[in-house]
Design a protein around this motif. Structure first.
Motif, PDB file in Angstrom:
ATOM      1  N   LYS A 231       0.837  -1.197   0.000  1.00 23.78           N
ATOM      2  CA  LYS A 231       0.000   0.000   0.000  1.00 23.78           C
ATOM      3  C   LYS A 231       0.873   1.249   0.000  1.00 23.78           C
ATOM      4  CE  LYS A 231      -4.500   0.738   2.201  1.00 23.78           C
ATOM      5  NZ  LYS A 231      -5.342   0.320   3.338  1.00 23.78           N
ATOM      6  N   ILE A 232       0.471   2.243  -0.785  1.00 25.36           N
ATOM      7  CA  ILE A 232       1.141   3.534  -0.830  1.00 25.36           C
ATOM      8  C   ILE A 232       0.058   4.611  -0.786  1.00 25.36           C
ATOM      9  CG2 ILE A 232       2.667   5.050  -2.153  1.00 25.36           C
ATOM     10  CD1 ILE A 232       2.578   1.426  -3.076  1.00 25.36           C
ATOM     11  N   TYR A 233       0.184   5.556   0.107  1.00 24.50           N
ATOM     12  CA  TYR A 233      -0.844   6.594   0.145  1.00 24.50           C
ATOM     13  C   TYR A 233      -0.233   7.966   0.395  1.00 24.50           C
ATOM     14  CZ  TYR A 233      -0.574   5.193   5.119  1.00 24.50           C
ATOM     15  OH  TYR A 233      -0.144   4.839   6.379  1.00 24.50           O
ATOM     16  N   ALA A 234      -0.929   8.985  -0.115  1.00 23.83           N
ATOM     17  CA  ALA A 234      -0.442  10.362  -0.006  1.00 23.83           C
ATOM     18  C   ALA A 234      -1.595  11.336  -0.167  1.00 23.83           C
ATOM     19  CB  ALA A 234       0.625  10.633  -1.066  1.00 23.83           C
ATOM     20  N   LYS A 235      -1.455  12.482   0.458  1.00 21.36           N
ATOM     21  CA  LYS A 235      -2.441  13.546   0.363  1.00 21.36           C
ATOM     22  C   LYS A 235      -1.883  14.665  -0.496  1.00 21.36           C
ATOM     23  CE  LYS A 235      -5.337  16.550   3.233  1.00 21.36           C
ATOM     24  NZ  LYS A 235      -5.618  17.008   4.625  1.00 21.36           N
ATOM     25  N   SER A 236      -2.690  15.146  -1.440  1.00 19.95           N
ATOM     26  CA  SER A 236      -2.253  16.235  -2.306  1.00 19.95           C
ATOM     27  C   SER A 236      -3.279  17.362  -2.265  1.00 19.95           C
ATOM     28  CB  SER A 236      -2.095  15.736  -3.748  1.00 19.95           C
ATOM     29  OG  SER A 236      -3.358  15.591  -4.365  1.00 19.95           O
ATOM     30  N   LYS A 237      -2.976  18.429  -2.972  1.00 15.76           N
ATOM     31  CA  LYS A 237      -3.910  19.553  -3.032  1.00 15.76           C
ATOM     32  C   LYS A 237      -5.196  19.167  -3.756  1.00 15.76           C
ATOM     33  CE  LYS A 237      -0.306  23.107  -2.973  1.00 15.76           C
ATOM     34  NZ  LYS A 237       0.308  24.250  -3.712  1.00 15.76           N
ATOM     35  N   LYS A 238      -5.127  18.106  -4.553  1.00 16.85           N
ATOM     36  CA  LYS A 238      -6.302  17.696  -5.334  1.00 16.85           C
ATOM     37  C   LYS A 238      -6.998  16.473  -4.764  1.00 16.85           C
ATOM     38  CE  LYS A 238      -4.665  19.678  -9.664  1.00 16.85           C
ATOM     39  NZ  LYS A 238      -4.374  19.439 -11.106  1.00 16.85           N
ATOM     40  N   GLY A 239      -6.574  16.006  -3.590  1.00 11.21           N
ATOM     41  CA  GLY A 239      -7.258  14.882  -2.974  1.00 11.21           C
ATOM     42  C   GLY A 239      -6.310  13.850  -2.399  1.00 11.21           C
ATOM     43  N   PHE A 240      -6.881  12.719  -1.997  1.00 11.59           N
ATOM     44  CA  PHE A 240      -6.145  11.638  -1.361  1.00 11.59           C
ATOM     45  C   PHE A 240      -5.895  10.535  -2.378  1.00 11.59           C
ATOM     46  CE2 PHE A 240      -6.051   7.612   0.983  1.00 11.59           C
ATOM     47  CZ  PHE A 240      -5.057   7.874   1.903  1.00 11.59           C
ATOM     48  N   PHE A 241      -4.626  10.148  -2.531  1.00 14.51           N
ATOM     49  CA  PHE A 241      -4.244   9.120  -3.490  1.00 14.51           C
ATOM     50  C   PHE A 241      -3.823   7.848  -2.765  1.00 14.51           C
ATOM     51  CE2 PHE A 241      -3.992  12.901  -6.035  1.00 14.51           C
ATOM     52  CZ  PHE A 241      -4.332  12.483  -7.313  1.00 14.51           C
ATOM     53  N   LEU A 242      -4.246   6.724  -3.299  1.00 14.83           N
ATOM     54  CA  LEU A 242      -3.933   5.419  -2.727  1.00 14.83           C
ATOM     55  C   LEU A 242      -3.486   4.477  -3.830  1.00 14.83           C
ATOM     56  CD1 LEU A 242      -4.028   3.319  -0.391  1.00 14.83           C
ATOM     57  CD2 LEU A 242      -6.416   2.901  -1.038  1.00 14.83           C
ATOM     58  N   GLY A 243      -2.354   3.803  -3.621  1.00 16.22           N
ATOM     59  CA  GLY A 243      -1.881   2.796  -4.560  1.00 16.22           C
ATOM     60  C   GLY A 243      -1.878   1.441  -3.894  1.00 16.22           C
ATOM     61  N   GLU A 244      -2.441   0.423  -4.528  1.00 12.14           N
ATOM     62  CA  GLU A 244      -2.493  -0.923  -3.972  1.00 12.14           C
ATOM     63  C   GLU A 244      -2.088  -1.932  -5.019  1.00 12.14           C
ATOM     64  OE1 GLU A 244      -5.655  -1.830  -0.768  1.00 12.14           O
ATOM     65  OE2 GLU A 244      -6.689  -0.588  -2.235  1.00 12.14           O
ATOM     66  N   LEU A 245      -1.352  -2.957  -4.580  1.00 14.24           N
ATOM     67  CA  LEU A 245      -0.958  -4.012  -5.486  1.00 14.24           C
ATOM     68  C   LEU A 245      -2.185  -4.796  -5.952  1.00 14.24           C
ATOM     69  CD1 LEU A 245       1.355  -5.658  -6.806  1.00 14.24           C
ATOM     70  CD2 LEU A 245       1.345  -7.088  -4.749  1.00 14.24           C
ATOM     71  N   LYS A 246      -2.356  -4.884  -7.255  1.00 15.59           N
ATOM     72  CA  LYS A 246      -3.507  -5.593  -7.826  1.00 15.59           C
ATOM     73  C   LYS A 246      -3.127  -7.019  -8.201  1.00 15.59           C
ATOM     74  CE  LYS A 246      -6.942  -5.019 -11.531  1.00 15.59           C
ATOM     75  NZ  LYS A 246      -7.371  -4.126 -12.642  1.00 15.59           N
ATOM     76  N   SER A 247      -1.943  -7.213  -8.773  1.00 11.12           N
ATOM     77  CA  SER A 247      -1.502  -8.555  -9.152  1.00 11.12           C
ATOM     78  C   SER A 247       0.001  -8.591  -9.345  1.00 11.12           C
ATOM     79  CB  SER A 247      -2.203  -9.023 -10.429  1.00 11.12           C
ATOM     80  OG  SER A 247      -1.791  -8.255 -11.544  1.00 11.12           O
ATOM     81  N   PHE A 248       0.576  -9.779  -9.185  1.00  9.80           N
ATOM     82  CA  PHE A 248       1.992 -10.006  -9.450  1.00  9.80           C
ATOM     83  C   PHE A 248       2.154 -11.371 -10.104  1.00  9.80           C
ATOM     84  CE2 PHE A 248       5.875 -12.214  -8.102  1.00  9.80           C
ATOM     85  CZ  PHE A 248       6.814 -11.416  -8.717  1.00  9.80           C
TER      86      PHE A 248
END
Length: 251
Positions: A231-248
């Motif tokens: 999981k990777i997450y961050a807050k920006s001026k345009k909203g909250f972004f989240l990255g999650e592993l979908k497949s490997f």
């Protein structure tokens, strides 16, 4: 529209991957797919793929890693082509060449960055104007996105204490290199996919990323033998972004 600088953050953050020694590590044939969401809505999908066959770059055997980003119409961008191709040495996992390509129909970024250790310099140029080269001093410890990932892949998080930091010199783009600093925060139970698992938590210290709150960036790596980037997450001026592993997968 997500800026290319913000995509570069996700391309870096999405691949904190398993802890193996160099002799064990062979990324050939790997494919990672990550889902990126903005404020709970899917915004993009990023795919990283390593060719099964090595390629020769400047008489050096290299892994070729292709990174592609598909942006959904949710962000108002339809015909976008995002692609970063990286070639790294197969033995030392050092950067040899990077091709950065971005085209949304309005702006275009089509740069080549080549490492020239014998000349002690780095060359950067656009494919449209290859004669207009920009030169930078060669730094022996300089990495590109993927070689940084491979260095982290060998990281023994069990030897780190909370608030310990570590850094890498990143060949960021056509403008030269940047020093990336990460901080280890400790372990925490994290939910991702359909399960909860203990993870190593990292924070991004520097450099600053356009329109992103640097102190909000968190990276979760599963605290098991696989050390999966979960999981990777961050807050920006345009909203909250989240990255999650979908497949490997590995072919």
């Amino acid at each position: 529209m997500i800026s290319i600088q913000r995509w570069k953050f996700f391309l870096f953050a999405c691949l904190l991957i398993p802890n193996l020694t160099i002799s064990q590590f062979n990324p050939a044939g790997e494919e990672w797919v990550y889902k990126i969401s903005k404020d709970g809505n899917e915004a993009a999908e990023i795919t990283f793929q390593t060719d099964r066959q090595l390629q020769n770059i400047s008489n050096t055997k290299c892994y070729k890693i292709t990174t592609k980003a598909r942006i959904t119409a949710f962000l108002g961008v339809v015909n976008v082509d995002n692609k970063i191709t990286s070639w790294i040495e197969s033995q030392r996992f050092k950067a040899q060449k990077v091709h950065i390509y971005y085209d949304d129909g309005k702006s275009k970024n089509n740069y080549i960055v080549e490492c020239k250790p014998q000349q002690k310099q780095i060359e950067a140029y656009s494919l449209e104007k290859p004669q207009e080269k920009r030169l930078f001093p060669w730094l022996t410890d300089c990495e590109d996105f993927w070689s940084v990932f491979f260095q982290i892949r060998q990281k023994d998080f069990s030897k780190l204490k909370p608030n310990d930091t570590f850094s890498y010199c990143l060949l960021a783009d056509e403008n030269g290199s940047k020093q990336i600093v990460l901080k280890y925060l400790g372990k925490k139970e994290m939910s991702f996919g359909n399960k909860t698992q203990e993870c190593y938590i990292l924070s991004w210290v520097s450099p600053a990323i356009d329109e992103v709150e640097t102190n909000s960036i968190r990276i979760a790596v599963t605290a098991d033998k696989n050390q999966m980037p979960a999981k990777i997450y961050a807050k920006s001026k345009k909203g909250f972004f989240l990255g999650e592993l979908k497949s490997f997968s590995k072919k």
